[in-house]
Design an enzyme around this catalytic site. Structure first.
Site, mmCIF file in Angstrom:
data_model
loop_
_atom_site.group_PDB
_atom_site.id
_atom_site.type_symbol
_atom_site.label_atom_id
_atom_site.label_comp_id
_atom_site.label_asym_id
_atom_site.label_seq_id
_atom_site.Cartn_x
_atom_site.Cartn_y
_atom_site.Cartn_z
ATOM 1 N N TYR A 135 3.122 -13.739 -44.256
ATOM 2 C CA TYR A 135 2.623 -12.438 -43.798
ATOM 3 C C TYR A 135 1.096 -12.372 -43.885
ATOM 4 C CZ TYR A 135 2.231 -7.398 -43.136
ATOM 5 O OH TYR A 135 1.883 -6.146 -42.662
ATOM 6 N N GLU A 146 -3.992 -12.436 -36.798
ATOM 7 C CA GLU A 146 -3.973 -11.334 -35.830
ATOM 8 C C GLU A 146 -5.313 -10.598 -35.817
ATOM 9 O OE1 GLU A 146 -0.633 -8.691 -36.304
ATOM 10 O OE2 GLU A 146 0.729 -10.342 -36.765
#
EC number: 4.2.1.134
Length: 221
Positions: free
Chosen positions: A147, A154
């Site tokens: 994550y 991102e």
């Protein structure tokens, strides 16, 4: 749900989960082999089609939650899928200048490992009624590494794309126009970056709570 309805639901979800699993398996295979053979600059071109298929198919999970096919809360599913669709189409597909960056490789590898584990876990549960304990552990533990690497990639790619958004004015709407409305895609992207600040810790905390609950339930069984 009736017996027939339950069987149809399980069949549909089994097919869905395994189809998307194989999509992400393709992404990981192409990403790793291309990275080793040609370098990170060529990774996006190799994974583009399966990545777009696998990530866009995830939109159905929002509908699954809305109609009650699965118990996952839409409030948790929507932000994660929405951000990934934004990266897949709004950043990577829209701005080819980002394709050669190393963060594309870290992004697709983080996403694909996460989703291979997740879709195989749910595929096993829908197809066979259970998932092995090692797969359950992977499902609720690997996010602690993947994550942060995925989110960092991102955020980095959105930031890298900002100058190209401003230079091309892609997806921008300028005044005057018949709607009397203006929209700047770069400002919307900056806003999305701001959302990551509270959103990412919130999601990570939510997943930690889910991990604790799932592993405790498995231990008690």
């Amino acid at each position: 749900m009736t017996g027939v309805g339950s069987a149809v639901r399980r069949l549909y979800l089994s097919v869905y989960n395994w189809a998307v699993f194989f999509g992400w398996a393709q992404v990981l295979y192409y990403a790793v082999t291309t990275l080793l053979e040609s370098g990170h600059e060529a990774v996006y071109a190799a994974v583009e089609r399966p990545l777009q298929f696998a990530q866009t198919a995830a939109f159905l999970e929002i509908l699954h939650g809305l109609v009650g096919l699965v118990r996952s809360p839409v409030s948790a599913t929507l932000p994660q899928i929405g951000s990934r669709l934004f990266l897949t189409w709004g950043i990577l597909w829209s701005f080819p200048e980002t394709h050669s960056h190393i963060l594309v490789t870290s992004l697709v590898i983080s996403w694909s490992i996460t989703e291979i584990i997740r879709y195989s876990f749910f595929g096993m549960k829908e197809t066979f009624g259970f998932a092995p304990s090692w797969l359950l552990w992977l499902r609720y533990s690997t996010f602690m590494v993947l994550y942060p690497t995925g989110i960092s990639s991102e955020v980095g790619l959105i930031y890298i794309a900002l100058p190209y958004m401003k230079a091309t004015e892609k997806y921008c709407l300028r005044m005057p126009n018949k709607w009397n409305f203006s929209f700047d895609f770069s400002y919307a992207s900056i806003l999305s970056l701001a959302v990551y600040v509270p959103g990412s810790p919130h999601m990570f905390t939510y997943m930690l709570a889910q991990r604790k609950k799932a592993l405790a339930k498995a231990k008690a069984a």
